[in-house]
Design an enzyme around this catalytic site. Structure first.
Site, PDB file in Angstrom:
ATOM      1  N   CYS A  39      -1.578  -0.652   9.176  1.00 54.69           N
ATOM      2  CA  CYS A  39      -0.804  -1.864   8.895  1.00 54.69           C
ATOM      3  C   CYS A  39       0.628  -1.659   9.388  1.00 54.69           C
ATOM      4  O   CYS A  39       1.517  -1.319   8.619  1.00 54.69           O
ATOM      5  CB  CYS A  39      -0.744  -2.140   7.396  1.00 54.69           C
ATOM      6  SG  CYS A  39      -2.287  -2.671   6.690  1.00 54.69           S
ATOM      7  N   CYS A  98      -8.575 -11.075  21.957  1.00 59.85           N
ATOM      8  CA  CYS A  98      -7.942 -10.322  20.875  1.00 59.85           C
ATOM      9  C   CYS A  98      -6.844  -9.422  21.440  1.00 59.85           C
ATOM     10  O   CYS A  98      -6.327  -8.562  20.739  1.00 59.85           O
ATOM     11  CB  CYS A  98      -8.974  -9.511  20.106  1.00 59.85           C
ATOM     12  SG  CYS A  98      -9.947  -8.453  21.159  1.00 59.85           S
ATOM     13  N   GLU A 140     -24.481 -10.712  26.379  1.00 58.21           N
ATOM     14  CA  GLU A 140     -23.898  -9.718  25.471  1.00 58.21           C
ATOM     15  C   GLU A 140     -24.486  -8.354  25.787  1.00 58.21           C
ATOM     16  O   GLU A 140     -25.666  -8.226  26.080  1.00 58.21           O
ATOM     17  CB  GLU A 140     -24.198 -10.163  24.024  1.00 58.21           C
ATOM     18  CG  GLU A 140     -24.175  -9.086  22.964  1.00 58.21           C
ATOM     19  CD  GLU A 140     -22.785  -8.507  22.715  1.00 58.21           C
ATOM     20  OE1 GLU A 140     -21.808  -9.256  22.671  1.00 58.21           O
ATOM     21  OE2 GLU A 140     -22.716  -7.270  22.564  1.00 58.21           O
ATOM     22  N   ASP A 174     -15.166 -14.333  25.423  1.00 52.99           N
ATOM     23  CA  ASP A 174     -14.540 -13.735  24.232  1.00 52.99           C
ATOM     24  C   ASP A 174     -14.674 -12.218  24.335  1.00 52.99           C
ATOM     25  O   ASP A 174     -15.397 -11.596  23.568  1.00 52.99           O
ATOM     26  CB  ASP A 174     -15.243 -14.286  22.978  1.00 52.99           C
ATOM     27  CG  ASP A 174     -14.623 -13.777  21.695  1.00 52.99           C
ATOM     28  OD1 ASP A 174     -13.594 -13.075  21.749  1.00 52.99           O
ATOM     29  OD2 ASP A 174     -15.178 -14.074  20.617  1.00 52.99           O
ATOM     30  N   CYS A 177      -8.322   0.282   0.509  1.00 49.56           N
ATOM     31  CA  CYS A 177      -7.456  -0.314   1.524  1.00 49.56           C
ATOM     32  C   CYS A 177      -7.111  -1.746   1.140  1.00 49.56           C
ATOM     33  O   CYS A 177      -7.976  -2.512   0.716  1.00 49.56           O
ATOM     34  CB  CYS A 177      -8.184  -0.283   2.866  1.00 49.56           C
ATOM     35  SG  CYS A 177      -7.408  -1.284   4.125  1.00 49.56           S
ATOM     36  N   GLN A 185     -16.992 -11.106  13.632  1.00 51.78           N
ATOM     37  CA  GLN A 185     -15.543 -11.241  13.398  1.00 51.78           C
ATOM     38  C   GLN A 185     -15.186 -10.703  12.010  1.00 51.78           C
ATOM     39  O   GLN A 185     -15.890 -11.002  11.043  1.00 51.78           O
ATOM     40  CB  GLN A 185     -15.125 -12.710  13.513  1.00 51.78           C
ATOM     41  CG  GLN A 185     -15.404 -13.330  14.876  1.00 51.78           C
ATOM     42  CD  GLN A 185     -14.376 -12.959  15.930  1.00 51.78           C
ATOM     43  OE1 GLN A 185     -13.326 -12.390  15.636  1.00 51.78           O
ATOM     44  NE2 GLN A 185     -14.695 -13.266  17.176  1.00 51.78           N
ATOM     45  N   TYR A 198     -19.916 -12.554  26.409  1.00 47.48           N
ATOM     46  CA  TYR A 198     -19.512 -11.680  25.303  1.00 47.48           C
ATOM     47  C   TYR A 198     -19.856 -12.395  23.983  1.00 47.48           C
ATOM     48  O   TYR A 198     -19.003 -12.578  23.119  1.00 47.48           O
ATOM     49  CB  TYR A 198     -18.016 -11.347  25.346  1.00 47.48           C
ATOM     50  CG  TYR A 198     -17.514 -10.913  26.709  1.00 47.48           C
ATOM     51  CD1 TYR A 198     -17.499  -9.569  27.054  1.00 47.48           C
ATOM     52  CD2 TYR A 198     -17.074 -11.847  27.641  1.00 47.48           C
ATOM     53  CE1 TYR A 198     -17.047  -9.165  28.306  1.00 47.48           C
ATOM     54  CE2 TYR A 198     -16.628 -11.449  28.893  1.00 47.48           C
ATOM     55  CZ  TYR A 198     -16.608 -10.110  29.220  1.00 47.48           C
ATOM     56  OH  TYR A 198     -16.153  -9.729  30.451  1.00 47.48           O
ATOM     57  N   CYS A 201      -0.924   5.982   7.152  1.00 50.01           N
ATOM     58  CA  CYS A 201      -2.150   5.428   7.717  1.00 50.01           C
ATOM     59  C   CYS A 201      -1.895   4.827   9.088  1.00 50.01           C
ATOM     60  O   CYS A 201      -2.628   5.095  10.043  1.00 50.01           O
ATOM     61  CB  CYS A 201      -2.732   4.386   6.764  1.00 50.01           C
ATOM     62  SG  CYS A 201      -4.033   3.359   7.452  1.00 50.01           S
ATOM     63  N   CYS A 246       0.835  -1.204   0.000  1.00 54.92           N
ATOM     64  CA  CYS A 246       0.000   0.000   0.000  1.00 54.92           C
ATOM     65  C   CYS A 246       0.869   1.253   0.000  1.00 54.92           C
ATOM     66  O   CYS A 246       1.749   1.406   0.847  1.00 54.92           O
ATOM     67  CB  CYS A 246      -0.888  -0.027   1.236  1.00 54.92           C
ATOM     68  SG  CYS A 246      -1.769   1.499   1.516  1.00 54.92           S
TER      69      CYS A 246
HETATM   70  N1  SAH Z   1     -18.078 -14.104  20.610  1.00 55.11           N
HETATM   71  C1  SAH Z   1     -18.580 -13.162  19.650  1.00 55.11           C
HETATM   72  C2  SAH Z   1     -18.292 -11.683  20.012  1.00 55.11           C
HETATM   73  C3  SAH Z   1     -16.895 -11.354  20.457  1.00 55.11           C
HETATM   74  S1  SAH Z   1     -16.482  -9.644  20.444  1.00 55.11           S
HETATM   75  C4  SAH Z   1     -18.043 -13.467  18.274  1.00 55.11           C
HETATM   76  O1  SAH Z   1     -17.111 -14.232  18.131  1.00 55.11           O
HETATM   77  O2  SAH Z   1     -18.600 -12.941  17.306  1.00 55.11           O
HETATM   78  C5  SAH Z   1     -16.857  -9.109  22.030  1.00 55.11           C
HETATM   79  C6  SAH Z   1     -18.334  -8.846  22.276  1.00 55.11           C
HETATM   80  O3  SAH Z   1     -18.470  -8.421  23.632  1.00 55.11           O
HETATM   81  C7  SAH Z   1     -18.952  -7.755  21.425  1.00 55.11           C
HETATM   82  O4  SAH Z   1     -20.125  -8.259  20.835  1.00 55.11           O
HETATM   83  C8  SAH Z   1     -19.284  -6.635  22.425  1.00 55.11           C
HETATM   84  O5  SAH Z   1     -20.460  -5.943  22.103  1.00 55.11           O
HETATM   85  C9  SAH Z   1     -19.460  -7.413  23.709  1.00 55.11           C
HETATM   86  N2  SAH Z   1     -19.199  -6.717  24.978  1.00 55.11           N
HETATM   87  C10 SAH Z   1     -18.368  -5.685  25.223  1.00 55.11           C
HETATM   88  N3  SAH Z   1     -18.322  -5.406  26.539  1.00 55.11           N
HETATM   89  C11 SAH Z   1     -19.157  -6.294  27.147  1.00 55.11           C
HETATM   90  C12 SAH Z   1     -19.528  -6.522  28.516  1.00 55.11           C
HETATM   91  N4  SAH Z   1     -19.038  -5.784  29.495  1.00 55.11           N
HETATM   92  N5  SAH Z   1     -20.378  -7.535  28.767  1.00 55.11           N
HETATM   93  C13 SAH Z   1     -20.889  -8.299  27.769  1.00 55.11           C
HETATM   94  N6  SAH Z   1     -20.574  -8.115  26.460  1.00 55.11           N
HETATM   95  C14 SAH Z   1     -19.722  -7.123  26.160  1.00 55.11           C
END
Ligand code: SAH
Length: 507
Positions: free
Chosen positions: A82, A462, A376, A435, A165, A326, A355, A79, A73
């Site tokens: 990356c 992540c 969530e 997650d 991008c 994702q 999450y 930017c 790029c």
């Molecule tokens: N497991 C899912 C989402 C992971 S991303 C997947 O793989 O698609 C993390 C998620 O946590 C997001 O959807 C975000 O909105 C949510 N989140 C953020 N803070 C949170 C909290 N305090 N309690 C519950 N969910 C939350």
């Protein structure tokens, strides 16, 4: 020797920070140099000098590293998205494996030998460009007064144009061009971060890689009656919808007609965000054309060749603009496959999926568990999750809106008082999957997990720094890390996803 700002130095890069800056030493003085690669010898210019270290800018590569490649790029340095584009993909993977390993050792307090005994090789990408299914382009105005879309230059409010991008899909450019051209013709002002004036803030584009379906959501600083281009819908075209549609910008129907012709276009909406904030999306969404969601299919496979029960399974998901999904669908299949495998489900277990987003992991879990409870924070995502369960014929998953650190303790307190047999599976699940976003799990959430004492915990992360911090707490609470595996979801960037499996050792 005393070093000063604007001095030029020659340095050999020996290491790399977690943020992707090359690190080298000159007479024991440490330099951090963006855009360099381990092994480079470079001429650099000091830009910020501290007592024992300095930040420097790359001026010229004197001797390139064996890991250096030509960046794809042309604007990658400005930017900053990356950070690793000048590194071969193979060395990016080494960097990420090391980053996770170092965080587990330094922050998690695990020994090197232990980490090496549980850590499996990183799962890399076959095609490390054009992998993102989602793009959020800020829109602004250039010096000539024309609307532009691209990225923010450094820590400024000005936007450098880049419609193409290297991480995104080709449709992004086509869509952005139509929108910018429309803004120009109808003199629709871009939002100005400083004054809070103007209409168009961001463009969100999402594509389902398996379905080919495309979603466009225009984020607008729209105040009824305030922007002169905001009139009540009176054109035949707009009100031909279900009625009550507003015209958010001049010539709206013309723009919709053009966008609708793009192959795969499925959903066009606006999101209203009038706050002066760097949060991109506003909470209010209005669908202007097509459906409110796009769909995508996720297919899981046997990552560890252990013949686990999820192999070959696929589920279809609907995703609305405000829901998390994702960003790298090819690697997500590998990540989920691994995480699901780590749960060791046999069909009867009860599982919390914290999450859970739109229920992607939850619904796969549900096909091999007795009962799944998802939590969530985003209400629209939970609506999507419930709808996704219904559409995939899954009846043993329940979803709750709220913060994991509030919902879980509340359930625990309430249920542990009246603990009838019926709630035992919720109170003491066999598995908890988490997650969380980058900041990791809240302490109240970890505390309750420890009280619930599941046999296994699967942590998908992540950010390996907050992961390591949380693992330390869980290990002190009686768990042991059994497996760690990084999955590269974000080629060319310093970010990396990790899945880990923990087991209860002290009952
Ligand atoms: N497991 C899912 C989402 C992971 S991303 C997947 O793989 O698609 C993390 C998620 O946590 C997001 O959807 C975000 O909105 C949510 N989140 C953020 N803070 C949170 C909290 N305090 N309690 C519950 N969910 C939350």
């Amino acid at each position: 020797m005393e070093y000063k700002k604007n001095n030029y130095l020659t340095v050999k890069i020996e290491d790399m920070s977690n943020e992707g800056e090359g690190i080298g030493k000159v007479d024991g003085f440490t330099l951090f140099v963006k855009d360099t690669v381990i092994g480079d010898t470079a001429r650099v210019k000091l830009i910020k000098v501290k007592k024992n270290y300095a930040f420097a800018r790359l001026e010229e590569i004197i001797e390139p590293s064996v890991d250096r490649v030509d960046a794809v790029c042309p604007v990658h340095r400005q930017c900053g998205g990356c950070q690793l584009q000048s590194m071969s993909y193979e060395s990016q993977l080494r960097f990420k494996q090391n980053k996770v390993r170092n965080n587990l050792i330094r922050i998690g307090g695990f020994t090197e030998d232990f980490v090496d005994s549980v850590m499996e090789p990183i799962v890399g990408m076959e095609e490390p460009f054009h992998y993102r299914n989602k793009a959020q382009y800020p829109v602004g105005t250039d010096k000539e007064g024309n609307p532009v879309a691209g990225f923010y230059a450094g820590r400024t409010h000005s936007i450098i144009s880049n419609l193409n991008c290297a991480l995104g899909v080709p449709e992004n450019e086509e869509i952005l061009k139509l929108i910018l051209e429309h803004m120009k013709v109808y003199r629709i002002p871009a939002y100005d971060e400083v004054t809070g004036q103007g209409l168009v803030r961001h463009v969100l584009i999402r594509k389902g890689f398996t379905s080919g379906e495309i979603m466009v959501c225009l984020v607008l600083n729209w105040k009824p009656g305030k922007n002169k281009e905001n009139r009540k819908a009176d054109t035949a075209g707009v009100s031909a919808g279900k009625g009550g549609f507003l015209e958010y910008m001049s010539g709206q129907q013309e723009l919709l007609d053009k966008l609708a012709k793009i192959k795969g276009m499925t959903s066009i909406s606006v999101s209203i965000n009038t706050e002066q904030t760097n949060v991109i999306m506003g909470r209010e969404i209005h669908t202007l054309w097509g459906s409110a969601t796009i769909s995508d299919t996720i297919h899981v496979r046997d990552m560890q060749k252990s013949g686990y029960p999820f192999t070959g399974q696929e589920l279809n998901f609907h995703i609305s603009p405000l829901s998390f999904y994702q960003v790298n669908p090819v690697q997500t299949e590998k990540l989920y496959s691994l995480a699901l495998e780590y749960t060791g489900l046999t069909g009867k277990e009860s599982v919390w999926d914290l999450y859970c987003g739109i229920g992607t992991i939850s619904l796969f879990l549900a096909t091999h568990a007795g009962k799944v409870y998802g939590v969530e924070i985003v209400p629209q995502a939970i609506e999507d999750a419930k709808e996704n369960a219904r559409r995939n014929g899954i009846r043993n998953a329940e979803f709750y809106v709220g913060k994991a650190e509030e919902v879980l303790p509340e359930f625990y307190e309430r249920l542990s008082k009246g603990a009838s047999d019926a709630v035992q599976d919720m109170l003491h699940p066999d598995v908890i999957v988490v997650d969380p976003p980058r900041k990791g799990c809240d302490e109240a959430c970890l505390d309750t997990m420890l009280k619930m004492r599941p046999e296994r915990i699967v942590y998908v992360s992540c950010d390996s720094a907050t992961l390591a911090r949380d693992l330390k707490v869980l290990c002190e609470g009686g768990y042991e890390v059994k497996k760690v595996r990084a999955v590269d979801q974000f080629g060319m960037t310093v970010h990396v996803e990790v899945a880990i499996m923990m087991q209860l050792v002290e009952k």
